[in-house]
Design a protein around this motif. Structure first.
Motif, PDB file in Angstrom:
ATOM      1  N   GLU A 263      40.794  31.680  37.634  1.00  0.00           N
ATOM      2  CA  GLU A 263      41.468  32.064  38.866  1.00  0.00           C
ATOM      3  C   GLU A 263      42.771  32.833  38.674  1.00  0.00           C
ATOM      4  O   GLU A 263      43.251  33.478  39.610  1.00  0.00           O
ATOM      5  N   GLU A 264      43.353  32.793  37.483  1.00  0.00           N
ATOM      6  CA  GLU A 264      44.681  33.394  37.303  1.00  0.00           C
ATOM      7  C   GLU A 264      44.704  34.891  37.590  1.00  0.00           C
ATOM      8  O   GLU A 264      45.756  35.447  37.938  1.00  0.00           O
ATOM      9  N   ASP A 265      43.561  35.564  37.470  1.00  0.00           N
ATOM     10  CA  ASP A 265      43.506  36.995  37.751  1.00  0.00           C
ATOM     11  C   ASP A 265      43.051  37.307  39.165  1.00  0.00           C
ATOM     12  O   ASP A 265      42.918  38.480  39.545  1.00  0.00           O
ATOM     13  N   LEU A 266      42.815  36.250  39.965  1.00  0.00           N
ATOM     14  CA  LEU A 266      42.269  36.439  41.301  1.00  0.00           C
ATOM     15  C   LEU A 266      43.121  35.813  42.398  1.00  0.00           C
ATOM     16  O   LEU A 266      43.529  36.494  43.344  1.00  0.00           O
ATOM     17  N   PHE A 267      43.362  34.533  42.256  1.00  0.00           N
ATOM     18  CA  PHE A 267      43.954  33.781  43.357  1.00  0.00           C
ATOM     19  C   PHE A 267      45.417  34.167  43.594  1.00  0.00           C
ATOM     20  O   PHE A 267      46.101  34.632  42.700  1.00  0.00           O
ATOM     21  N   PHE A 268      45.848  33.976  44.835  1.00  0.00           N
ATOM     22  CA  PHE A 268      47.190  34.299  45.319  1.00  0.00           C
ATOM     23  C   PHE A 268      47.430  35.806  45.416  1.00  0.00           C
ATOM     24  O   PHE A 268      48.571  36.250  45.528  1.00  0.00           O
ATOM     25  N   GLN A 269      46.353  36.598  45.381  1.00  0.00           N
ATOM     26  CA  GLN A 269      46.484  38.046  45.489  1.00  0.00           C
ATOM     27  C   GLN A 269      45.553  38.583  46.572  1.00  0.00           C
ATOM     28  O   GLN A 269      44.470  38.039  46.795  1.00  0.00           O
ATOM     29  N   ASN A 270      45.957  39.668  47.203  1.00  0.00           N
ATOM     30  CA  ASN A 270      45.099  40.361  48.162  1.00  0.00           C
ATOM     31  C   ASN A 270      44.328  41.443  47.403  1.00  0.00           C
ATOM     32  O   ASN A 270      44.865  42.488  47.060  1.00  0.00           O
ATOM     33  N   LEU A 271      43.063  41.185  47.140  1.00  0.00           N
ATOM     34  CA  LEU A 271      42.222  42.116  46.397  1.00  0.00           C
ATOM     35  C   LEU A 271      41.154  42.745  47.296  1.00  0.00           C
ATOM     36  O   LEU A 271      40.113  43.202  46.820  1.00  0.00           O
ATOM     37  N   SER A 272      41.430  42.776  48.591  1.00  0.00           N
ATOM     38  CA  SER A 272      40.422  43.234  49.546  1.00  0.00           C
ATOM     39  C   SER A 272      40.040  44.699  49.371  1.00  0.00           C
ATOM     40  O   SER A 272      38.966  45.122  49.799  1.00  0.00           O
ATOM     41  N   GLU A 273      40.910  45.477  48.756  1.00  0.00           N
ATOM     42  CA  GLU A 273      40.606  46.894  48.522  1.00  0.00           C
ATOM     43  C   GLU A 273      40.192  47.163  47.076  1.00  0.00           C
ATOM     44  O   GLU A 273      40.091  48.315  46.659  1.00  0.00           O
ATOM     45  N   GLU A 274      39.960  46.085  46.325  1.00  0.00           N
ATOM     46  CA  GLU A 274      39.627  46.223  44.914  1.00  0.00           C
ATOM     47  C   GLU A 274      38.157  45.885  44.667  1.00  0.00           C
ATOM     48  O   GLU A 274      37.507  45.213  45.471  1.00  0.00           O
ATOM     49  N   ILE A 275      37.641  46.349  43.563  1.00  0.00           N
ATOM     50  CA  ILE A 275      36.315  45.952  43.111  1.00  0.00           C
ATOM     51  C   ILE A 275      36.449  44.645  42.347  1.00  0.00           C
ATOM     52  O   ILE A 275      37.256  44.543  41.423  1.00  0.00           O
ATOM     53  N   LEU A 276      35.678  43.653  42.750  1.00  0.00           N
ATOM     54  CA  LEU A 276      35.754  42.340  42.108  1.00  0.00           C
ATOM     55  C   LEU A 276      35.033  42.399  40.764  1.00  0.00           C
ATOM     56  O   LEU A 276      33.809  42.567  40.701  1.00  0.00           O
ATOM     57  N   LEU A 277      35.804  42.271  39.696  1.00  0.00           N
ATOM     58  CA  LEU A 277      35.248  42.416  38.354  1.00  0.00           C
ATOM     59  C   LEU A 277      34.746  41.106  37.766  1.00  0.00           C
ATOM     60  O   LEU A 277      34.004  41.111  36.779  1.00  0.00           O
ATOM     61  N   ASP A 278      35.167  39.993  38.334  1.00  0.00           N
ATOM     62  CA  ASP A 278      34.742  38.691  37.830  1.00  0.00           C
ATOM     63  C   ASP A 278      33.317  38.419  38.323  1.00  0.00           C
ATOM     64  O   ASP A 278      33.091  38.094  39.489  1.00  0.00           O
ATOM     65  N   GLU A 279      32.354  38.546  37.436  1.00  0.00           N
ATOM     66  CA  GLU A 279      30.957  38.434  37.831  1.00  0.00           C
ATOM     67  C   GLU A 279      30.554  37.013  38.214  1.00  0.00           C
ATOM     68  O   GLU A 279      29.665  36.817  39.045  1.00  0.00           O
ATOM     69  N   THR A 286      27.576  34.650  46.456  1.00  0.00           N
ATOM     70  CA  THR A 286      26.298  35.050  47.045  1.00  0.00           C
ATOM     71  C   THR A 286      25.500  33.851  47.550  1.00  0.00           C
ATOM     72  O   THR A 286      24.549  34.022  48.305  1.00  0.00           O
ATOM     73  N   PHE A 287      25.873  32.642  47.153  1.00  0.00           N
ATOM     74  CA  PHE A 287      25.143  31.450  47.570  1.00  0.00           C
ATOM     75  C   PHE A 287      25.580  31.026  48.973  1.00  0.00           C
ATOM     76  O   PHE A 287      26.786  30.900  49.243  1.00  0.00           O
ATOM     77  N   PRO A 288      24.639  30.775  49.869  1.00  0.00           N
ATOM     78  CA  PRO A 288      25.003  30.349  51.221  1.00  0.00           C
ATOM     79  C   PRO A 288      25.550  28.932  51.289  1.00  0.00           C
ATOM     80  O   PRO A 288      26.148  28.536  52.290  1.00  0.00           O
ATOM     81  N   ASN A 289      25.332  28.178  50.219  1.00  0.00           N
ATOM     82  CA  ASN A 289      25.769  26.778  50.193  1.00  0.00           C
ATOM     83  C   ASN A 289      27.000  26.574  49.311  1.00  0.00           C
ATOM     84  O   ASN A 289      27.252  25.477  48.824  1.00  0.00           O
ATOM     85  N   VAL A 290      27.758  27.643  49.095  1.00  0.00           N
ATOM     86  CA  VAL A 290      28.992  27.573  48.319  1.00  0.00           C
ATOM     87  C   VAL A 290      30.160  27.989  49.208  1.00  0.00           C
ATOM     88  O   VAL A 290      30.088  29.008  49.911  1.00  0.00           O
ATOM     89  N   LEU A 291      31.213  27.206  49.183  1.00  0.00           N
ATOM     90  CA  LEU A 291      32.426  27.496  49.943  1.00  0.00           C
ATOM     91  C   LEU A 291      33.608  27.552  48.980  1.00  0.00           C
ATOM     92  O   LEU A 291      33.838  26.606  48.230  1.00  0.00           O
ATOM     93  N   ILE A 292      34.328  28.673  48.994  1.00  0.00           N
ATOM     94  CA  ILE A 292      35.451  28.867  48.078  1.00  0.00           C
ATOM     95  C   ILE A 292      36.710  29.151  48.870  1.00  0.00           C
ATOM     96  O   ILE A 292      36.712  30.004  49.768  1.00  0.00           O
ATOM     97  N   THR A 293      37.776  28.452  48.547  1.00  0.00           N
ATOM     98  CA  THR A 293      39.102  28.781  49.074  1.00  0.00           C
ATOM     99  C   THR A 293      40.024  29.068  47.886  1.00  0.00           C
ATOM    100  O   THR A 293      39.748  28.653  46.762  1.00  0.00           O
ATOM    101  N   GLY A 294      41.093  29.792  48.137  1.00  0.00           N
ATOM    102  CA  GLY A 294      41.916  30.334  47.063  1.00  0.00           C
ATOM    103  C   GLY A 294      43.112  29.496  46.663  1.00  0.00           C
ATOM    104  O   GLY A 294      44.247  29.964  46.709  1.00  0.00           O
ATOM    105  N   HIS A 295      42.864  28.258  46.231  1.00  0.00           N
ATOM    106  CA  HIS A 295      43.922  27.350  45.775  1.00  0.00           C
ATOM    107  C   HIS A 295      44.956  27.116  46.878  1.00  0.00           C
ATOM    108  O   HIS A 295      46.165  27.263  46.675  1.00  0.00           O
TER     109      HIS A 295
END
Length: 334
Positions: A263-279, A286-295
């Motif tokens: 998460e150190e390269d993702l969370f607490f940042q606005n990456l809405s205009e970026e390409i998500l590189l973390d595969e 992509t899973f409908p049964n997964v819920l993620i919040t950003g710490h």
């Protein structure tokens, strides 16, 4: 004391500035995380204040010491990101906030669980599009389920009480058993038995070498099919690749996480205009049964107030040169 704050957001500044008039410290807020690229910002400060994703490994600590930094205050309870042995060798004092609002994190774990159980996030999005169909929104009761809680410190204890109140059978695992929880009806079991019996598993333990990838192929194999996993503790408690495979096989029925091992390269940042590189996290989403919040489990007014108060208290004690209430020390295993 002159203190450099790293990884600061608007809510950090507001909460600290509210309580600062009662103290004599000079605070300077920097938005970037602390790492090899930003460490020069610490020059001229005797103390730095860091958060969960600031890097405090051997190289960073050595450089901080060379810059004249004497103290590190953490605005969090966990300290797995700190090389305590190196800090001890360099004479750096480390303090933390051991507890700010256990209920805030426990309630967020409940929010993740309840959202997954009744698919309210999907219903919200449908209604905003004037779609009032409830097809595909069938959920499951939490009442009557067996909930396994890994770690019954302050947060785990609060979550146990919540789950008891909902009407769950509550199992727990911890090195130290809590007698109050036992009197309330919580049953402590060996970890493997908890895995085998629980329909819901929530993680509330610290990240240590012993708990790294606690959720892994072996532990997943012991769990019930369609198990619900919740993690609001530390991301690396879960082997992400293993959980993705378990989701694909429906071994894990639902996953709710507020933390992620990269998460150190993702969370607490606005990456809405970026390409998500973390595969891996991209795959999880992509899973409908997964819920993620950003710490954000800690993020309540009450918790922010406690973090500010205790951090400023830690700074007061460091300035006074006396006993440190919340000091973290390296302990040799020898």
């Amino acid at each position: 004391m002159r203190v450099a704050f790293f990884s600061t957001k608007s809510y950090d500044k507001e909460s600290f500035k509210h309580y600062l008039p009662d103290h004599t410290h000079e605070l300077t807020f920097f938005e970037p995380n602390l790492d090899s690229k930003t460490i020069a910002l610490a020059a001229g400060f005797d103390t730095i204040c860091s958060f969960v994703n600031d890097l405090l490994d051997e190289k960073i600590l050595t450089k901080l010491s060379e810059l004249g930094v004497k103290n590190i205050v953490l605005r969090c309870a966990g300290y797995n990101q700190v090389d305590l042995k190196k800090a001890s060798e360099l004479g750096l004092k480390i303090c933390r906030v051991p507890a700010y609002s256990p209920e805030a994190v426990a309630e967020h774990a409940l929010a993740l669980l309840m959202t997954l159980s009744r698919k309210t996030h999907k219903a919200y999005n449908r209604v905003r599009d004037n779609n009032f169909s409830i097809d595909g929104l069938t959920g499951f009761n939490i009442h009557g389920k067996t909930a396994g809680i890994i770690g019954t410190g302050a947060i785990g204890k609060a979550f146990c009480k919540i789950m008891l109140g909902i009407g769950c059978k509550v199992l727990a695992y911890d090195i130290y058993e809590n007698e109050e929880l036992k009197s309330l009806g919580v049953t402590y079991l060996p970890r493997e038995e908890l895995f085998a019996q629980s329909e819901i598993i929530s993680l509330h333990c610290p990240l240590t070498p012993e708990t790294f990838h606690l959720i892994n192929p072996k532990s997943l194999s012991k769990m019930k099919d369609e198990v619900v996993l919740i993690n609001t503790s530390r991301g690396a408690l879960i082997d992400t690749k293993a959980v993705i495979k378990a989701l694909k096989k429906r071994k894990v029925g639902n996953l709710g996480i507020d933390v992620y091992e990269q998460e150190e390269d993702l969370f607490f940042q606005n990456l809405s205009e970026e390409i998500l590189l973390d595969e891996q996290i991209a795959r999880l989403m992509t899973f409908p049964n997964v819920l993620i919040t950003g710490h954000q489990a800690f993020l309540t007014n009450e918790a922010l107030a406690q973090i500010a108060k205790i951090t400023l208290q830690n700074l007061d004690e460091l300035a006074a040169g006396g006993e440190l209430t919340n000091e973290v020390k390296w302990k040799s295993k020898e």
